[in-house]
Design a protein around this motif. Structure first.
Motif: not given
Length: 285
Positions: A42-44, A74-78, A133-136
């Motif tokens: 979606g928007d993320e 919104r998120y950078l995962v390393y 959990s993402l907004r969706s």
């Protein structure tokens, strides 16, 4: 979907599952292909193992080619702290330029990630309860794989698509002319019992193609610290039931038989890291 039948343009983002894209740099000069991935919801959006500083312009161009706006990230995962993952953090933060951007890793990694001078909050997967959990409502889960290869190493699972992002696990290295984004293993490779060639680019006597297990074996032997750490990580992965294995190096595994064969191969390797250097431990009498 039969992924290997696709006419892949490596100069553009490559869809590996619904709303998940490979946004890496197909490096024709190198032997180590790096694979950043983008999840769009979606928007993320979430960028996983965003890449090195030299690869930044290519990665960002492909991110934009997916059609998202930078403010969606919104998120950078390393999944660990090496420069081939984290080197572009300042570039990404500068161009995304939003106040709600967050970096997700593990507390064991974060002291090292700080040396890339991030400005965004550094979150720990343990503090997040092992998932986000993402907004969706879409759930992204994180699984610890300690010392495979760093103390804070983990893997990331998208429950919606069954894609498991495995960082260095299942990685491989080899000449660019043999590299493919999607692994195309010969059926004989899954049940192969012959001794593999000693070099990743040397053809197999059966298939006359480079042996996928040689490249994977060589990579894990050099990158992982020992047998126990690798075998533990495979045990974690077996419990997940992933439909697609998306490593940070090498090729994506998408056929169940290839995933199963790769897990079995890695579980049975007994000369990884220090265990490939030191002689077997003697039992005391």
């Amino acid at each position: 979907m039969d992924m290997v039948s696709l006419n892949i343009d490596y100069d553009r983002p490559v869809k590996i599952a619904e709303n998940i894209y490979w946004v890496g740099f197909a490096d024709s000069e190198g032997r180590l292909q790096c694979n950043p991935y983008l999840i769009i919801d979606g928007d993320e959006a979430m960028l996983i193992d965003g890449g090195s500083r030299p690869d930044f312009s290519t990665v960002m161009r492909k991110v934009l080619q997916t059609g998202i706006s930078l403010s969606q990230i919104r998120y950078l995962v390393y999944q660990h702290y090496d420069p081939d993952l984290c080197g572009s953090i300042p570039n990404l933060e500068s161009i995304i330029n939003t106040s709600d951007l967050k970096i997700i890793s593990h507390a064991e990694n974060n002291p090292f990630i700080r040396h890339y001078a991030p400005k965004s909050p550094l979150l720990c997967i343990d503090k997040l309860g092992g998932n986000i959990s993402l907004r969706s409502g879409r759930v992204i889960r994180f699984f610890r794989t300690p010392y495979a290869h760093s103390a804070g190493s983990f893997i990331t699972y998208d429950q919606n698509t069954g894609v498991l992002f495995t960082s260095d696990l299942f990685g491989s290295a080899g000449a660019f002319n043999y590299w493919k984004l999607f692994a195309t293993l010969d059926n004989a490779c899954s049940s192969c019992i012959i001794s593999p060639p000693s070099h990743p680019d040397e053809p197999c006597s059966e298939t006359e193609e480079p042996c996928p297990w040689t490249g994977m074996h060589s990579f894990h032997r050099r990158i992982m610290p020992g047998n126990k750490q690798l075998h533990h990580a495979m045990g974690v992965i077996e419990t997940i039931g992933a439909r697609i294995i998306a490593p940070q190096h090498g090729s994506i595994l998408y056929r169940p038989e290839d995933i199963s064969a790769a897990i079995d191969r890695l579980k049975n390797m007994d000369d990884i890291g220090i265990d490939g250097i030191l002689p077997p431990k003697r039992a005391f009498k």
